[in-house]
Design a protein around this motif. Sequence first.
Motif, PDB file in Angstrom:
ATOM      1  N   LEU B 234       0.610  -1.157   0.022  1.00 13.76           N
ATOM      2  CA  LEU B 234       0.130  -0.107  -0.125  1.00 13.76           C
ATOM      3  C   LEU B 234       0.694   1.200  -0.021  1.00 13.76           C
ATOM      4  CD1 LEU B 234      -2.914   1.390   0.420  1.00 13.76           C
ATOM      5  CD2 LEU B 234      -2.059   1.169   3.083  1.00 13.76           C
ATOM      6  N   PHE B 235       0.523   2.192  -1.056  1.00 10.78           N
ATOM      7  CA  PHE B 235       1.437   3.485  -1.101  1.00 10.78           C
ATOM      8  C   PHE B 235       0.457   4.748  -1.362  1.00 10.78           C
ATOM      9  CE2 PHE B 235       4.081   6.591  -3.273  1.00 10.78           C
ATOM     10  CZ  PHE B 235       4.529   6.981  -2.131  1.00 10.78           C
ATOM     11  N   THR B 236       0.157   4.553  -2.979  1.00  9.21           N
ATOM     12  CA  THR B 236      -0.736   5.604  -3.349  1.00  9.21           C
ATOM     13  C   THR B 236      -1.708   6.433  -2.257  1.00  9.21           C
ATOM     14  OG1 THR B 236      -0.409   4.516  -5.392  1.00  9.21           O
ATOM     15  CG2 THR B 236      -1.644   6.553  -5.249  1.00  9.21           C
ATOM     16  N   GLN B 237      -2.593   5.754  -1.634  1.00  8.06           N
ATOM     17  CA  GLN B 237      -3.625   6.252  -0.921  1.00  8.06           C
ATOM     18  C   GLN B 237      -2.968   7.132   0.254  1.00  8.06           C
ATOM     19  OE1 GLN B 237      -3.730   3.238  -2.570  1.00  8.06           O
ATOM     20  NE2 GLN B 237      -5.450   2.244  -2.090  1.00  8.06           N
ATOM     21  N   VAL B 238      -1.933   6.339   1.042  1.00 10.82           N
ATOM     22  CA  VAL B 238      -1.415   6.971   2.125  1.00 10.82           C
ATOM     23  C   VAL B 238      -0.783   8.185   1.538  1.00 10.82           C
ATOM     24  CG1 VAL B 238       0.405   6.541   3.859  1.00 10.82           C
ATOM     25  CG2 VAL B 238      -1.139   5.067   3.208  1.00 10.82           C
ATOM     26  N   TYR B 239      -0.242   8.127   0.481  1.00 11.05           N
ATOM     27  CA  TYR B 239       0.652   9.502   0.132  1.00 11.05           C
ATOM     28  C   TYR B 239      -0.149  10.573  -0.296  1.00 11.05           C
ATOM     29  CZ  TYR B 239       3.798  12.055  -3.089  1.00 11.05           C
ATOM     30  OH  TYR B 239       4.392  13.170  -3.731  1.00 11.05           O
ATOM     31  N   VAL B 240      -1.134  10.194  -0.723  1.00 11.42           N
ATOM     32  CA  VAL B 240      -2.123  11.412  -1.220  1.00 11.42           C
ATOM     33  C   VAL B 240      -3.111  11.887  -0.220  1.00 11.42           C
ATOM     34  CG1 VAL B 240      -3.853  12.003  -3.076  1.00 11.42           C
ATOM     35  CG2 VAL B 240      -2.295  10.513  -3.819  1.00 11.42           C
ATOM     36  N   MET B 241      -3.668  10.700   0.534  1.00 10.53           N
ATOM     37  CA  MET B 241      -4.663  10.997   1.495  1.00 10.53           C
ATOM     38  C   MET B 241      -4.335  11.496   2.936  1.00 10.53           C
ATOM     39  SD  MET B 241      -7.437   8.298   0.125  1.00 10.53           S
ATOM     40  CE  MET B 241      -8.875   8.519   1.154  1.00 10.53           C
ATOM     41  N   THR B 242      -3.362  10.765   3.597  1.00 10.72           N
ATOM     42  CA  THR B 242      -3.037  10.885   4.887  1.00 10.72           C
ATOM     43  C   THR B 242      -1.796  11.222   5.151  1.00 10.72           C
ATOM     44  OG1 THR B 242      -2.349   8.480   5.209  1.00 10.72           O
ATOM     45  CG2 THR B 242      -4.894   9.058   5.278  1.00 10.72           C
ATOM     46  N   ARG B 243      -0.720  11.032   4.328  1.00  8.98           N
ATOM     47  CA  ARG B 243       0.749  11.265   4.574  1.00  8.98           C
ATOM     48  C   ARG B 243       1.054  10.753   5.782  1.00  8.98           C
ATOM     49  NH1 ARG B 243       3.765  14.365   1.188  1.00  8.98           N
ATOM     50  NH2 ARG B 243       2.286  14.317  -0.542  1.00  8.98           N
ATOM     51  N   GLY B 244       0.495   9.515   6.019  1.00 10.07           N
ATOM     52  CA  GLY B 244       1.042   8.463   7.236  1.00 10.07           C
ATOM     53  C   GLY B 244       0.296   9.306   8.538  1.00 10.07           C
ATOM     54  N   GLY B 245      -0.433  10.271   8.373  1.00  6.99           N
ATOM     55  CA  GLY B 245      -0.961  10.799   9.785  1.00  6.99           C
ATOM     56  C   GLY B 245      -2.751  10.048   9.932  1.00  6.99           C
ATOM     57  N   PRO B 246      -3.323  10.284  10.768  1.00  6.06           N
ATOM     58  CA  PRO B 246      -2.894  11.199  11.921  1.00  6.06           C
ATOM     59  C   PRO B 246      -1.947  10.436  13.145  1.00  6.06           C
ATOM     60  CG  PRO B 246      -4.989  10.378  12.365  1.00  6.06           C
ATOM     61  CD  PRO B 246      -4.570   9.959  11.200  1.00  6.06           C
ATOM     62  N   GLN B 247      -0.976  11.177  13.521  1.00  3.88           N
ATOM     63  CA  GLN B 247      -0.080  10.621  14.336  1.00  3.88           C
ATOM     64  C   GLN B 247       0.696   9.269  14.158  1.00  3.88           C
ATOM     65  OE1 GLN B 247      -2.894  11.864  17.378  1.00  3.88           O
ATOM     66  NE2 GLN B 247      -1.360  11.952  18.712  1.00  3.88           N
ATOM     67  N   ARG B 248       0.815   9.154  12.808  1.00  2.45           N
ATOM     68  CA  ARG B 248       1.674   7.955  12.108  1.00  2.45           C
ATOM     69  C   ARG B 248       0.701   6.782  12.222  1.00  2.45           C
ATOM     70  NH1 ARG B 248       6.968   9.451  11.740  1.00  2.45           N
ATOM     71  NH2 ARG B 248       7.372  11.261  12.558  1.00  2.45           N
ATOM     72  N   ALA B 249      -0.520   6.966  12.404  1.00  4.02           N
ATOM     73  CA  ALA B 249      -1.647   5.663  12.381  1.00  4.02           C
ATOM     74  C   ALA B 249      -1.761   5.146  10.859  1.00  4.02           C
ATOM     75  CB  ALA B 249      -2.986   6.242  12.832  1.00  4.02           C
ATOM     76  N   THR B 250      -1.345   5.678   9.886  1.00  2.00           N
ATOM     77  CA  THR B 250      -1.443   5.192   8.557  1.00  2.00           C
ATOM     78  C   THR B 250      -0.188   5.121   7.872  1.00  2.00           C
ATOM     79  OG1 THR B 250      -2.075   7.176   7.642  1.00  2.00           O
ATOM     80  CG2 THR B 250      -3.952   5.861   8.306  1.00  2.00           C
TER      81      THR B 250
END
Lengths: 427, 302
Positions: B234-250
Amino acid sequence: MRKPAIYVALAVGIAATNLCGRCDDDRPDRRTVLRVANWGGPSVDASFMKTEREIWDEFERRHPKVRLQIENIPGFGQYVPKLLMTFVSGNPPDVLSLDGSAAAVFIDNNLLADLTPLIRDDATFHLDDYFSNVLEIARRGERLYAIPLDFTPMVMMYNKRIFDEAGVPYPRDGWTWSEFLQTAEKLTVVDPKTATPTRFGFNFQKEMPLWFPWIWSNGGDVLSPDGRHAVGYLDGPATVETITFLADLVRKYRVAPSLSQSAAAGVDLFRAGRAAMNMTGHWSLIEYRVDRMDIGVTTIPTQIGRPVTVLYATGLAISRASRHRDLAWEYVKFLTSEAVQKKRVAGGLAISGNRKAAESFAGTPVEDAFLSEVKYARPPWGSRVEGYELVEDLGREMIEDILNGGVPVRQAASRTARLVEMELNRP
Amino acid sequence: MTRARSDWRGYLFIAPATIYLLVFSFVPMVIAAYLSLHRWHLLKEDHPFVGAGNYVELFRNPFFRNAVWNTAVFAALSVPLGMVFALAVAVLVNQKLRGVAVFRTLYYIPAVSSGVALSMVWIWILLPQDGLINYVLRCFGYPGDYDFLNVPAPGHFLPAPAMLCLVAMSAWIGLGPRMVIFLAGLQGIPDSLYESAEIDGCNGWQRFRYITLPLLMPTTFFVLITSTIAAFQLFTQVYVMTRGGPQRATDVVVYHIYREAWHRLQIGMASAQSYVLFGIILLIAIVQFALMRRRVEDAGEW
């Protein structure tokens, strides 16, 4: 049957791409190309883009043998990584806009040209024309790696109309935390029916660049003076006291919005008239002016007897690998010159790094207040410490842990300090 | 003679794919293995050999452990959900109805769309005020200001709402390819089996449970393996939607690797992380093979 049609289509397509390729390659002029990297893109203020284009055109007019190739890198948070990639791949621009808060990675990896020889050999250029503490951002000992373009100190802005309505006197420079808190309490309005605030005294925001100067104003710091340690600083007594004060603004005194209240509002509460004070920089004035807000500017409240704040600045730097160093220098000189700067900052985005240009805008209370704050301002940590971006991420997460997660301040600060310490000292 | 010559020509046919694999997969893997044994900052002159140093460092790094945990949570939730969902839809569009091809096409559309575009659509669906879901919630009298992508996790070891959104979204994005594969499997099951089961008095559920599921096992296994691998990547959705946040949860492993390589420029460490991810996926695939082999082989011998 249908195949010939496909071949025809393909042939046309190939011919078309070739033709276009030819158009590009077929430079009618033999001008030198000077590549300039900028952040921005279509989202940037349209009138500012127009001004910039006029400035570039003027440079080309003065240097008929030069063609400027402006490389805009759009996307918040993408500028630095994408720009670094041009260096990694060995194809950097000649001139680049250097964000003071991310200057360390460029300077300390030896990517930029030292400008001191160019300055020494150029009788038309005077370093005294620029604000000395803005110059500090890109200085390493004797060497200097960027000429200031523009900058802003972080200040406390207040909405004069709200102060007038509430009958609260305007704050004065050098005010203290307790004076700030009393003011904020007087300005907060709570709806008695729902017991929720309809107006906050202060618009607290969780992003670390927007709150960390409070730590300095209490005599503390994020990192040790050499920038290598966080334990004992980010979790030191002065810092813990600062973060406790900020958290209490939200959860004890209720003069500032909680993170969910901010998120739910979805707008700048200060701009919406639902917060009386805001800690921000010069860039905010563009929007506030559009809304015809009556803005006052004062110092960040301080506990150490004198105000202190941080400088967020942009400079122009030249890549060490540039093959057109003299030409690049001409461009840097031109863009940071008084005449061009007067035109460039007229839109209000920031204060010119050129003192004369900056002072030509003096005379309004807001601009005077900004200029008087410059002497209290220090370079941001990101200009000294590579990878400081991560510290800012962790700082924001610490605030989230405290305000959303209910983690005690001391515990959150010490955890964050240990994580930062680990990151700074990673092999 | 003739046979030998045809063999030689066969290699010509597979040459493009083989060369592609060698140049774009195998060579980078070897280079990454080399990099992972060095402290390699993209802008620094010296690249000292550190042996297993990066790997040791990795396991001590709480951010990387967090990323591995998040990825595992995502896989554990999204793979079963995605598979059940896809199988259900496949069974539905396997009916002999008029216009069923239209539905098959519609369900496949997300699979041929750009991941970034899909992510943008979901950002709009999930917006705190004006998003579709909040609009619907408001219609039913709820406040409708829920900030799905930014609300923190309700507690330790519980997934954040943003993570659940990514899971739901992945079930929808992955629907097309999974559905098509299930559909192929379903259509490979001879009608005669269903007919005789019907004559023996089996009801619909029994036919599904005792004919469809067992005979679909090789297909299911294939979907399981590919879905698991996709979930770990998994990468694209995280990169576009959450940037790993909130608080690194994604913050998932591939996003973490991306940040390590292109933001922190630590290409050696990023390579080590890639190898750890490779190891995890390989291990899971081996376990899945071991557990499933029997059932798959049984299904092959009907």
